[in-house]
Motif scaffolding. Sequence first.
Motif, short mmCIF file in Angstrom:
data_model
loop_
_atom_site.label_atom_id
_atom_site.label_comp_id
_atom_site.label_asym_id
_atom_site.label_seq_id
_atom_site.Cartn_x
_atom_site.Cartn_y
_atom_site.Cartn_z
N HIS A 19 16.66 -28.89 17.24
CA HIS A 19 15.60 -27.93 16.93
C HIS A 19 14.62 -27.89 18.09
O HIS A 19 13.79 -28.78 18.24
N THR A 69 16.86 -23.26 19.53
CA THR A 69 16.70 -22.61 18.22
C THR A 69 15.41 -21.80 18.20
O THR A 69 14.50 -22.05 17.40
N GLU A 91 15.93 -20.85 14.77
CA GLU A 91 15.15 -21.25 13.60
C GLU A 91 14.87 -19.96 12.84
O GLU A 91 14.17 -19.08 13.33
N VAL A 94 18.72 -23.38 11.80
CA VAL A 94 17.66 -24.15 11.13
C VAL A 94 16.88 -23.18 10.26
O VAL A 94 16.30 -22.22 10.76
N GLY A 112 14.40 -26.99 7.99
CA GLY A 112 13.39 -27.38 8.97
C GLY A 112 12.04 -27.68 8.35
O GLY A 112 11.67 -27.13 7.31
N GLU A 148 15.74 -31.95 8.29
CA GLU A 148 15.16 -32.29 9.59
C GLU A 148 14.07 -33.35 9.46
O GLU A 148 13.23 -33.29 8.57
N ASN A 199 11.20 -33.87 11.59
CA ASN A 199 10.50 -33.21 12.70
C ASN A 199 9.45 -34.17 13.25
O ASN A 199 8.44 -34.44 12.60
N SER A 242 16.54 -33.27 13.32
CA SER A 242 15.95 -32.75 14.55
C SER A 242 16.44 -33.48 15.78
O SER A 242 17.00 -32.88 16.68
#
Length: 350
Positions: free
Chosen positions: A105, A135, A176, A199, A230, A266, A268, A305
């Motif tokens: 990502h 993404t 994304e 994502v 995400g 994910e 993140n 991620s």
Amino acid sequence: MSRRDPVVDLREIARLLERHGGQTRRAQTFRRAADTLAALDADVRADLDARRGWGTLAGIGETTNRVIAQAHDGRVPDYLADLQAADGPLAPPNPVMAALRGDLHTHTEWSDGSSPLEEMALEALRLGREYLAITDHSPRLRIANGLDRERRLAQLAEIGALNEALPGFTVFAGAEVDILDDGALDGDEDTLGRLDVVVASVHSKLAMDAAAMTNRMVAAIARPRTDILGHCTGRLVAGDRGTRAQSAFDAEVVFEACRHFGVAVEINSRPERRDPPTTCWRWPPTWAACSASTPTRTPRGNSASASTGPPGRPRRGSRPNGSSRVGSRNGWPSGWRSGPRGGDSLGFER
């Protein structure tokens, strides 16, 4: 004292700003200044250097002008020196960091990132990664310069050329994609089908009712093109965009849907997000900030991620780790229900 290249110093400042502070907008200022200098004709550049006239250029402000002047004089610019002094590992040595092989990502200057695609790939190589998924945002997110079909296809061509130029390293073509109000994905089926990684993230109406948000997220998870969920709570905890409270949803249902449909969750790790929060993963779980109710078991899901999975180009529209889809994923997951709290499965039905 020999001169330094101010273009290199400006870009290094931008890299360090993003690396440690998630300061994308400030990084863009330095990167734009670098691009302005790099684009100058050699004679024009020599004239500006001779009369120290860099501040007359559009996009060169007081701070960036000072960086250029100090580099021109052969000094490490003060701004860069301060960032370098504060630089260091983002985390202490640990098994997870050692196992990382790629990132799934990322955003480039094609949407709301500040780095060119090629620079992103080279940085991933510098960090020892084996692959990188690009993404950039889908078209509906105009505030983030989301890519329409024409721009997405142009980016796919650039990614293809970059893969040819970087043998042994893989750049995955991804996006994304906005999760719309009804759980649909933003983008036409043909374009999404050309991607390696999708994502799916919520970017609008983040404060909607917890039950509605749960339905919305599960519907998106059930879509055949969704590979990764995400930044599931949408929170912001730091950075130049300010802070934002996290969304409320039934985390047990959402994470069980991810497990059921083979969709990764994910993790993140950007400094301003750190999403999902630890309250979504602790045992015993404390889900008050994520859930409409309090479940009695640990959710099961996959982290995405930064990935430890194997590289290699996947089939278009499938997950990079090659895991198969489970169950029917045609549109809204009609008939899904949550099973008894504390059971082994939430019992998604078709």
